[in-house]
Each structure stands twice: as structure tokens, then as C-alpha cells.
Scaffold this active site. Sequence first.
Site, short mmCIF file in Angstrom:
data_model
loop_
_atom_site.label_atom_id
_atom_site.label_comp_id
_atom_site.label_asym_id
_atom_site.label_seq_id
_atom_site.Cartn_x
_atom_site.Cartn_y
_atom_site.Cartn_z
N HIS A 40 0.87 -1.18 0.00
CA HIS A 40 0.00 0.00 0.00
C HIS A 40 0.90 1.23 0.00
CE1 HIS A 40 -3.43 -2.58 0.82
NE2 HIS A 40 -2.72 -3.17 1.76
N LEU A 41 0.84 1.98 -1.04
CA LEU A 41 1.78 3.07 -1.27
C LEU A 41 1.87 4.01 -0.08
CD1 LEU A 41 3.68 4.45 -3.29
CD2 LEU A 41 1.71 5.76 -4.12
N ASP A 42 3.07 4.14 0.48
CA ASP A 42 3.37 5.05 1.58
C ASP A 42 2.51 4.80 2.82
OD1 ASP A 42 5.39 6.40 0.17
OD2 ASP A 42 3.93 7.67 -0.83
N GLU A 43 2.05 3.56 3.01
CA GLU A 43 1.21 3.24 4.16
C GLU A 43 1.79 2.10 4.99
OE1 GLU A 43 -2.86 2.60 3.13
OE2 GLU A 43 -3.00 4.40 1.89
#
Length: 278
Positions: free
Chosen positions: A221-224
Site C-alpha cells: 500500500h503506497l506510503d502506508e
Amino acid sequence: MSQYRVLIDANDEKGLVHKVSTVFYQNDLNILSNSEFVDKENNKFFMRSVVDGDIVLDKLHQLITEVMPENANIEVIAPKKKNIIIMVTKEMHALGDILIRHEAGELEANILCVISNYSDLGSLVGKFNIPFIEISHVGLDRVEHENKILEYLAEFNDIDYIVLAKYMRILTPRFIEVYENRIINIHHSFLPAFIGANPYKQAYDRGVKIIGATSHFVNNHLDEGPIIAQEVIHVDHAYGWKDMQRSGKDVEKVVLSRALKLALEDRIFVFANKTVIF
């Protein structure tokens, strides 16, 4: 005499600290430091101890395993320099900070190489006598480019962490799976408010009063991914967007180096997309 870092996470129950401490005492081990935490909501126990004494690593691991609950995760680590790979694109501030700290002996790490999809930072890396590897993405799709990187990384027997020092390409799930919880990233803390190109200009136009950075492990999950370290600084109306950008870069490099240091010293537990840090 040997020194070990003992990392334990397990389902919580009464007496765990006593049981581990008894193992240390019965084997004449001196506790140099000790930290523990209980996540009551998830009934999880976390403990990090540093001990020294005359015992082999495998025996200490076995003795602790015998007194811990079933399915406990136990690591006994002999402190040594970890092997890291740094990946970059064109921005030098985060990379430069790590290289300087490494040169000064502040990081328990061997930098095996720096990989980039551009040649721009080769001269900087060369000043530190560290291999610089350009693996261009030109003419390749994302999977093809990653395959070339993975092929190169496979030449190393032992990579502890990959550091994305402003590496500006999104990694595929396959890449992340190979190095799960071993890829450390940095980004500005405007997300998700200001997405895309020139977030500092967007933040300036909005009149924000704080700017900052977040370092985290990379997941799908992008940048999570699980957050390791964060920092903010205050700004005001006198800052132009370029002033904010310069200040933001200062925060980014400090936070990334802080997160890397925590990882190198085995201070991070990952659980439920969060971290426990001692």
C-alpha cells in the site's frame, strides 16, 4: 564473553519477564539494558534485552524458547554491522546524510553499494569509495527494470536492509515480498493531503504551518507501511515554497537516518502494520 540482543514477541501472560530474567540469571548473564511493552488490545508482549556473558547463541535461544509461550517469536542476535543497499534517483540530500554518517562511524552498517536508475549521483558516491551501480529504466517497463535490479541483488549473499533514499519509483509486490519488512523509505508528511508533483508548492498555496517527514517500511500500500520515525518543524507566512522545500529536505534526511539507525540496532518490532520501538 559475548554480547547478545534478545528480541521476543509473544502472546502475553503473567510472569514472562520473570521467566526470561531467570534464564539470564541462571546462566550468569549480565543485563545491560531491558525494555518491555504489552499491547493490551491485542494481548501481545514485546521485550528487548541486551545481555553479556559466557554462553553460545544457539543455547541461549533454546533456553528462552523453552520458557516462552508457544508460537513466540524469539531472536538472539550477536551485534555486528549489517549489510545495506541504498537505492536513489537524483536527489542527493538523504543519500549524502547517510554516506557522511557512515563515514563518521555512526551507523552499524556495511554499505554494499548504491543503486540508481540515473547516473547523476555517481560522483558523490565515488567520493566515499562505495560502488555505484546504474541500472537504467529507459526502454523498460516497471517489471523488466525491477527484474534487472533483483538479478543484481541476488549476487549478494546477505542483505539486511534496502534503503530508499528518495528512490522515486514504485516497487512491485514481487520486489516487496522478497524483502518484506526490510525496505525502508522516506517521504514528506504532507501525504495524503498533497499528492503528486511539487507537494511543497501545494502546501505553500494552502498555507500550512508545519512540515515534516515520515520513514516507514515499504508494503504493497503506497506510503502506508509500518511507521518507524517521524518529525515535524514549524513554518510561517515568511516561508516561500522553496524555503519550505529546503527545510523539508533537512527533516527528511534526519528522519531517514534515524529510522535506519533504529533498524541497524535491532530496536524495531513490526506488528499489525505498526511498530514497537525500544
